[in-house]
Design a protein around this motif. Structure first.
Motif, PDB file in Angstrom:
ATOM      1  N   ALA A 156      72.615  74.359  49.772  1.00 14.73           N
ATOM      2  CA  ALA A 156      72.307  73.329  50.766  1.00 14.73           C
ATOM      3  C   ALA A 156      72.037  71.985  50.103  1.00 14.73           C
ATOM      4  CB  ALA A 156      71.100  73.748  51.600  1.00 14.73           C
ATOM      5  N   LEU A 157      71.402  72.002  48.937  1.00 15.13           N
ATOM      6  CA  LEU A 157      71.023  70.768  48.256  1.00 15.13           C
ATOM      7  C   LEU A 157      72.194  70.108  47.526  1.00 15.13           C
ATOM      8  CD1 LEU A 157      68.926  68.745  47.134  1.00 15.13           C
ATOM      9  CD2 LEU A 157      68.452  70.406  45.296  1.00 15.13           C
ATOM     10  N   LEU A 158      72.927  70.862  46.724  1.00 18.72           N
ATOM     11  CA  LEU A 158      73.903  70.254  45.818  1.00 18.72           C
ATOM     12  C   LEU A 158      75.040  69.516  46.526  1.00 18.72           C
ATOM     13  CD1 LEU A 158      74.086  72.743  42.814  1.00 18.72           C
ATOM     14  CD2 LEU A 158      72.718  70.686  43.119  1.00 18.72           C
ATOM     15  N   PRO A 159      75.520  69.970  47.687  1.00 22.71           N
ATOM     16  CA  PRO A 159      76.566  69.180  48.347  1.00 22.71           C
ATOM     17  C   PRO A 159      76.129  67.768  48.727  1.00 22.71           C
ATOM     18  CG  PRO A 159      76.523  71.406  49.237  1.00 22.71           C
ATOM     19  CD  PRO A 159      75.307  71.254  48.382  1.00 22.71           C
TER      20      PRO A 159
ATOM     21  N   TRP B  60      64.366  67.882  55.936  1.00 25.43           N
ATOM     22  CA  TRP B  60      64.780  66.664  55.234  1.00 25.43           C
ATOM     23  C   TRP B  60      66.198  66.744  54.691  1.00 25.43           C
ATOM     24  CZ3 TRP B  60      65.953  67.383  50.091  1.00 25.43           C
ATOM     25  CH2 TRP B  60      65.359  68.464  49.427  1.00 25.43           C
ATOM     26  N   LEU B  61      66.769  67.946  54.615  1.00 23.69           N
ATOM     27  CA  LEU B  61      68.145  68.091  54.152  1.00 23.69           C
ATOM     28  C   LEU B  61      69.165  67.975  55.283  1.00 23.69           C
ATOM     29  CD1 LEU B  61      68.379  70.873  51.393  1.00 23.69           C
ATOM     30  CD2 LEU B  61      69.188  68.515  51.277  1.00 23.69           C
ATOM     31  N   TRP B  62      68.707  67.822  56.504  1.00 26.51           N
ATOM     32  CA  TRP B  62      69.646  67.716  57.618  1.00 26.51           C
ATOM     33  C   TRP B  62      70.444  66.413  57.579  1.00 26.51           C
ATOM     34  CZ3 TRP B  62      67.078  69.670  62.798  1.00 26.51           C
ATOM     35  CH2 TRP B  62      66.591  70.971  62.596  1.00 26.51           C
ATOM     36  N   GLU B  63      69.814  65.342  57.131  1.00 28.06           N
ATOM     37  CA  GLU B  63      70.443  64.028  57.122  1.00 28.06           C
ATOM     38  C   GLU B  63      70.938  63.683  55.720  1.00 28.06           C
ATOM     39  OE1 GLU B  63      70.993  62.306  59.774  1.00 28.06           O
ATOM     40  OE2 GLU B  63      69.849  63.583  61.161  1.00 28.06           O
ATOM     41  N   PRO B  64      72.037  62.933  55.625  1.00 20.19           N
ATOM     42  CA  PRO B  64      72.523  62.527  54.297  1.00 20.19           C
ATOM     43  C   PRO B  64      71.534  61.582  53.626  1.00 20.19           C
ATOM     44  CG  PRO B  64      73.736  61.389  56.035  1.00 20.19           C
ATOM     45  CD  PRO B  64      72.904  62.427  56.712  1.00 20.19           C
ATOM     46  N   PRO B  65      71.473  61.547  52.321  1.00 19.97           N
ATOM     47  CA  PRO B  65      70.526  60.675  51.613  1.00 19.97           C
ATOM     48  C   PRO B  65      70.912  59.210  51.782  1.00 19.97           C
ATOM     49  CG  PRO B  65      72.038  61.706  50.058  1.00 19.97           C
ATOM     50  CD  PRO B  65      72.295  62.349  51.380  1.00 19.97           C
ATOM     51  N   THR B  66      69.935  58.330  51.723  1.00 24.76           N
ATOM     52  CA  THR B  66      70.178  56.894  51.854  1.00 24.76           C
ATOM     53  C   THR B  66      70.441  56.233  50.510  1.00 24.76           C
ATOM     54  OG1 THR B  66      67.799  56.490  51.751  1.00 24.76           O
ATOM     55  CG2 THR B  66      68.784  56.754  53.940  1.00 24.76           C
ATOM     56  N   ARG B  67      70.217  56.928  49.439  1.00 27.64           N
ATOM     57  CA  ARG B  67      70.542  56.462  48.086  1.00 27.64           C
ATOM     58  C   ARG B  67      70.970  57.669  47.278  1.00 27.64           C
ATOM     59  NH1 ARG B  67      64.494  54.971  45.741  1.00 27.64           N
ATOM     60  NH2 ARG B  67      63.346  56.610  46.861  1.00 27.64           N
ATOM     61  N   PRO B  68      71.557  57.481  46.093  1.00 29.09           N
ATOM     62  CA  PRO B  68      72.061  58.628  45.336  1.00 29.09           C
ATOM     63  C   PRO B  68      70.977  59.687  45.122  1.00 29.09           C
ATOM     64  CG  PRO B  68      72.814  56.579  44.352  1.00 29.09           C
ATOM     65  CD  PRO B  68      71.831  56.201  45.423  1.00 29.09           C
TER      66      PRO B  68
END
Length: 422
Positions: free
Chosen positions: A314-317, A242-250
């Motif tokens: 991996a998460l914070l960026p 799930w971290l492979w793709e950028p988030p769709t909201r903040p």
């Protein structure tokens, strides 16, 4: 060159030291990490050579803080190190003497006694040219002196130990009777046992390496500090799909660090209250909550993703903000990636570092004892809505990137060790 690292048996402390050990190993040096046996797995997982010494005992056991309310009972900086939070005119010699007397008996002896004899024995057998120790592991300085090695501290936060010692020495120099010095007398006794004598280097090293960016540093006058860029490292990790793709909201991270997990203590804040307080915000909240704690939650909002662990690098960026406990590793990782921070400190130097972070402008802070769900919600909304926090977080990242990295420090450490041998 043979280089020996040693530290208090706290995994988070070792993780801060590992990047420098890697840099020295990559430069061709023989690097080993001497620690209590319980730390062997963490050292090996970092790809480093472990030397188990002494017996397993730490302050969480000795002080009886291993209970579900442990985090809420955290006392912050204890005397004499609470001098860091006082104005010089409010610090008196007798209070410092009393504080050192208590701290040596209840903390420093407990931390170092299981380690010192075996560490000196190993140092005499292996003959390191350099010893790197973290500020509570005075056994490292004792072992270095016993074999004539160069040695330095690698700080794991604000230098509360160096600053307090500077206050003590300043006041003691003006005292008519000289007075007692429990820390010096204790370390002097160890030193004489192994053929040396007490010097202030046993307290504060020949110099100190500081991982914090300049705007967050806390230094003692007269001591020699060398900056080194923080390198994010949290131990073995896997990046989830799930971290492979950028988030769709903040995306907002909520993490309270490895210590609460490692020691199975209670959270310093009410996680469920915070989840509920931000449940209607248009965000994706990623909260690192252990599986046992997850099972106790009555409700998990739709905008929250609970994970037992995820690598912060991996998460914070991918995050627009982070809520955390102000442990130096988490705070520094967020700063490294330029993420605005809401710090909810609860122990040791966390409140001090949080205040400096807020003063720099890269975040906000509220002590965990006062961190209600409403306060967290309002603070988080400010971090997400006000551009100045993002700008100042980028400035803090620039400070970090301007610091020399661990590899840059290697030649200086090589020269220092060579000089000690001449």
């Amino acid at each position: 060159m043979r280089i020996l690292f040693t530290c208090y048996p706290e995994r988070t402390h070792f993780l801060l030291m590992a990047p420098l050990a890697w840099a020295l190993r990559s430069a061709g040096h023989d690097v080993r990490v001497a620690c209590q046996p319980k730390m062997t797995a963490a050292i090996n997982q970092a790809g480093l050579t472990a030397v188990p010494v002494g017996s397993d005992r730490d302050l969480w056991q000795v002080h009886g803080r291993l209970d579900n309310e442990g985090a809420r009972k955290a006392p912050g900086l204890l005397s004499p190190y609470d001098a860091m939070e006082k104005s010089p005119e409010d610090i008196d010699l007798e209070t410092l003497r009393d504080g050192y007397r208590v701290r040596v008996a209840s903390t420093h002896k407990m931390t170092n006694a299981p380690l010192t004899a075996a560490l000196v024995e190993y140092a005499r057998q292996w003959r390191p040219e350099l010893v790197v120790w973290e500020p509570m592991t005075y056994a490292g300085a004792i072992a270095a002196q016993a074999v004539g090695a160069a040695h330095c501290r690698l700080l794991v936060g604000a230098d509360v130990y160096g600053v307090t010692r500077a206050h003590f020495n300043r006041l003691a120099a003006d005292a008519a009777d000289g007075g007692s010095d429990s820390l010096g007398e204790w370390l002097g006794g160890y030193a004489r046992q192994y053929g040396g004598e007490f010097t202030e280097e046993l307290v504060t090293g020949q110099f100190s390496i500081d991982l914090l960016p300049p705007s967050l540093q806390v230094h003692a006058p007269g001591l020699d500090y060398r900056p080194m860029r923080f390198t994010p490292y949290g131990g073995p990790a896997v990046v989830p799909r799930w971290l492979w793709e950028p988030p769709t909201r903040p995306r907002v991270a909520l993490t309270l660090g490895l210590t609460v997990t490692d020691h199975a203590i209670g959270f310093p804040i009410d996680v469920e209250e915070i989840l509920e307080a931000v449940a209607d915000l248009d965000i994706e909240l990623v909260a690192t909550v252990g599986e046992a704690a997850q099972r106790k939650l009555k409700r998990v909002p739709d905008n929250a993703r609970l994970v037992s662990y995820v690598p912060m690098q991996a998460l914070l960026p991918t995050c627009s903000a982070v809520i955390h406990h102000a442990g130096v590793g988490t705070l520094s990782t967020a700063a490294f990636y330029g993420v605005p921070q809401l710090a909810l400190p609860w122990d040791v130097d966390q409140p001090m570092l949080s205040e400096r972070l807020a003063a720099q402008g890269a975040g906000l802070t509220t002590h965990s004892a006062k961190a209600t769900g409403q306060i967290v919600r309002e603070s988080l909304q400010r971090l997400l809505d006000e551009r100045t926090f993002r700008d100042r977080a980028k400035d803090l990242r620039s400070e970090i990137l301007a610091m020399p990295h661990a590899g840059d420090l290697v030649p200086e450490l090589e020269n220092m060790a060579a000089a000690a041998l001449r």
